[in-house]
Design a protein around this motif. Structure first.
Motif, mmCIF file in Angstrom:
data_model
loop_
_atom_site.group_PDB
_atom_site.id
_atom_site.type_symbol
_atom_site.label_atom_id
_atom_site.label_comp_id
_atom_site.label_asym_id
_atom_site.label_seq_id
_atom_site.Cartn_x
_atom_site.Cartn_y
_atom_site.Cartn_z
ATOM 1 N N GLY A 108 41.529 15.417 -4.818
ATOM 2 C CA GLY A 108 40.672 15.986 -5.860
ATOM 3 C C GLY A 108 40.984 17.428 -6.219
ATOM 4 N N TRP A 109 42.186 17.871 -5.894
ATOM 5 C CA TRP A 109 42.550 19.268 -6.165
ATOM 6 C C TRP A 109 43.652 19.337 -7.189
ATOM 7 N N PHE A 110 43.786 20.479 -7.831
ATOM 8 C CA PHE A 110 44.855 20.618 -8.822
ATOM 9 C C PHE A 110 46.168 20.913 -8.103
ATOM 10 N N ASN A 111 47.278 20.776 -8.884
ATOM 11 C CA ASN A 111 48.601 20.856 -8.246
ATOM 12 C C ASN A 111 49.159 22.280 -8.196
ATOM 13 N N THR A 112 48.402 23.178 -7.569
ATOM 14 C CA THR A 112 48.894 24.552 -7.379
ATOM 15 C C THR A 112 48.667 24.976 -5.936
ATOM 16 N N ASP A 113 49.460 25.911 -5.479
ATOM 17 C CA ASP A 113 49.294 26.451 -4.124
ATOM 18 C C ASP A 113 50.097 27.748 -4.015
ATOM 19 N N GLY A 132 25.441 17.967 -12.965
ATOM 20 C CA GLY A 132 24.853 17.975 -11.627
ATOM 21 C C GLY A 132 25.886 17.838 -10.519
ATOM 22 N N LEU A 133 27.186 17.827 -10.874
ATOM 23 C CA LEU A 133 28.234 17.683 -9.859
ATOM 24 C C LEU A 133 28.219 18.873 -8.911
ATOM 25 N N ARG A 134 28.484 18.584 -7.614
ATOM 26 C CA ARG A 134 28.541 19.679 -6.639
ATOM 27 C C ARG A 134 29.954 20.252 -6.574
ATOM 28 N N TYR A 135 30.942 19.365 -6.702
ATOM 29 C CA TYR A 135 32.333 19.805 -6.607
ATOM 30 C C TYR A 135 33.088 19.499 -7.903
ATOM 31 N N ALA A 136 34.133 20.282 -8.132
ATOM 32 C CA ALA A 136 35.003 20.016 -9.287
ATOM 33 C C ALA A 136 35.735 18.692 -9.081
ATOM 34 N N ASN A 137 35.992 18.001 -10.180
ATOM 35 C CA ASN A 137 36.725 16.736 -10.122
ATOM 36 C C ASN A 137 37.765 16.806 -11.243
ATOM 37 N N SER A 165 48.386 17.261 -5.678
ATOM 38 C CA SER A 165 47.087 17.825 -5.289
ATOM 39 C C SER A 165 47.183 18.587 -3.963
ATOM 40 N N ARG A 166 46.645 19.812 -3.931
ATOM 41 C CA ARG A 166 46.766 20.650 -2.720
ATOM 42 C C ARG A 166 45.386 21.109 -2.260
ATOM 43 N N ASN A 167 44.861 20.435 -1.249
ATOM 44 C CA ASN A 167 43.561 20.788 -0.688
ATOM 45 C C ASN A 167 43.755 21.921 0.332
ATOM 46 N N PRO A 168 43.275 23.131 0.022
ATOM 47 C CA PRO A 168 43.544 24.265 0.921
ATOM 48 C C PRO A 168 42.867 24.107 2.286
ATOM 49 N N HIS A 169 41.897 23.178 2.372
ATOM 50 C CA HIS A 169 41.209 22.963 3.645
ATOM 51 C C HIS A 169 42.038 22.106 4.593
ATOM 52 N N THR A 170 43.005 21.357 4.057
ATOM 53 C CA THR A 170 43.739 20.432 4.938
ATOM 54 C C THR A 170 45.253 20.640 4.949
ATOM 55 N N VAL A 171 45.824 21.311 3.928
ATOM 56 C CA VAL A 171 47.272 21.532 3.970
ATOM 57 C C VAL A 171 47.544 22.758 4.845
#
Ligand SMILES: NC(=O)c1ccc[n+]([C@@H]2O[C@H](COP(=O)([O-])OP(=O)(O)OC[C@H]3O[C@@H](n4cnc5c(N)ncnc54)[C@H](O)[C@@H]3O)[C@@H](O)[C@H]2O)c1
Length: 355
Positions: free
Chosen positions: A270-275, A332-337, A128-134
């Motif tokens: 909670g992110w997919f495995n791409t970057d 009603g989800l705000r973010y993708a899961n 999982s690659r969160n672009p906000h933190t990696v």
């Protein structure tokens, strides 16, 4: 020793392009895959210099016979069970992705002149690659941390290859795309892409450039290297949510895909495995990047031909139909899961150790 290249998964997306590339380069090729009606049909129009050997690589005896008979100078190992189908067939996927790799490597090691082994891996090994933190982009040295069975299988396959007695090269691929996406426009693929965070980073690459990379890796001065295969940094560093709509628009389906959800900045898992990735070394040794993202879109539009204006007309209707079939519709989800959405639709994606 022959100078033959053995290509596994030869009738898949990457395999077909790789066989074509090798044949265009004048190489002798043995293409192997499962014996299916679709593969038989494709085999009728193979380029000159290519022979076919049908084999189920989950059968170690069949693998041994194939490798002995072909006695290749290089093996390009592409056969795999990939997302999203992998999440439905965990047991089969492990046998193909891990055990068949081991059978091939063991058979190759036994040859009197062992071949170079080029393995198709994936950036899924990084998890999982969160672009906000990696920070920064992926490199061959970024620690692996698979989030799903696919990434986990690739880590295991890489280890089998790395610890073998063979000369090896490992190619970790980004998001492989084709300018003739007809056969990949399946409902499962739309559903899958709709689950992924739209602001996840993805480095795409034209399948013909991937094929060049594999062909070059059979002879390049790259033994013992792990190389990252993505398109040029200037145009292929994209966001997940931009890719399918641009491809669809090139085909004529302008505005025809529903918009997905962004990822949760506060959830690193909670992110997919791409970057995005550093492809400098790979490009230096393999010289494979020839198709920019804008050029791919132009070619896609050219291939679409007569269907383009027709799709343009039905695009609003298609959007309405697809919208109701997306994973997050009405939640009603705000973010993708994405991992939960995959689990709900196909089965638990987590590696064995985390189940
Ligand atoms: N497509 C991508 O975006 C991408 C990204 C990263 C890595 N990869 C890797 O690249 C390689 C090729 O991927 P692809 O997109 O061409 O996949 P694909 O599904 O189009 O092709 C895989 C091929 O493997 C064959 N295969 C499956 N089980 C087999 C078995 N038991 N015996 C023999 N053959 C078998 C299939 O018949 C198929 O032709 C895979 O290793 C994949 O993990 C692909």
């Amino acid at each position: 020793m022959t100078e033959t290249v053995l290509v596994t998964g030869a009738f898949g997306l990457v395999g077909s392009a790789t066989v074509q590339r090798l044949a265009d380069d004048g190489r002798s090729v043995v293409a192997t895959d499962l014996d299916t009606p679709a593969a038989r049909k494709a085999a009728d129009s193979l380029p000159v210099g290519v022979t076919v050997r049908w084999a189920d690589l989950t059968d170690p005896a069949a693998v041994g016979a194939l490798v002995d008979e072909v006695s290749p100078s290089a093996v390009i190992h592409l056969a795999a069970v990939i997302p999203p189908f992998i999440y439905q067939r965990r047991g089969l996927a492990e046998r193909v992705n891990v055990e068949a790799t081991a059978s091939l490597v063991r058979a190759a090691e036994k040859l009197s002149s062992p071949p170079r082994f080029v393995l198709a891996s994936s950036i899924a090994v990084y998890g999982s690659r969160n672009p906000h933190t990696v920070s920064g982009v992926l490199t061959a040295d970024t620690p692996v941390n698979p989030a799903d069975i696919y990434g986990d299988h690739k880590v295991q396959a890489e280890k089998i290859v790395r610890t073998s007695a063979l000369d090896w090269v490992i190619l970790r691929l980004g998001g492989v795309l084709t300018v003739s996406p007809g056969s990949y426009m399946k409902m499962d693929n739309f559903s899958f892409e709709g689950m992924l965070p739209t602001d996840g980073r993805l480095q795409t690459v034209d399948v013909r450039d991937v094929a060049r990379a594999f062909a070059a890796a059979t002879t390049a001065d790259a033994v013992g290297e792990t190389l990252l295969i993505g398109g040029d940094d200037a145009t292929h560093r994209l966001l997940q949510g931009d890719v399918a709509p641009a491809m669809a628009a090139a085909l004529g389906l302008v505005g025809g895909l529903p918009t997905g959800l962004k990822g949760d900045p506060a959830d690193d898992d909670g992110w997919f495995n791409t970057d995005w990735m550093d492809t400098t070394r790979a490009q230096h040794v393999l010289g494979f990047q020839h198709h920019s993202w804008p050029d791919m879109l132009i070619e896609t539009a050219e291939h679409a031909g007569i269907t383009r204006p027709l799709l343009r007309v039905v695009a609003p209707l298609v959007k309405q139909v697809l919208k109701r079939r997306t994973a997050y519709y009405g939640t009603g989800l705000r973010y993708a899961n994405p991992w939960q959405a995959i689990a709900d639709k196909w089965g638990d994606p987590r590696p064995e150790a985390h189940q």
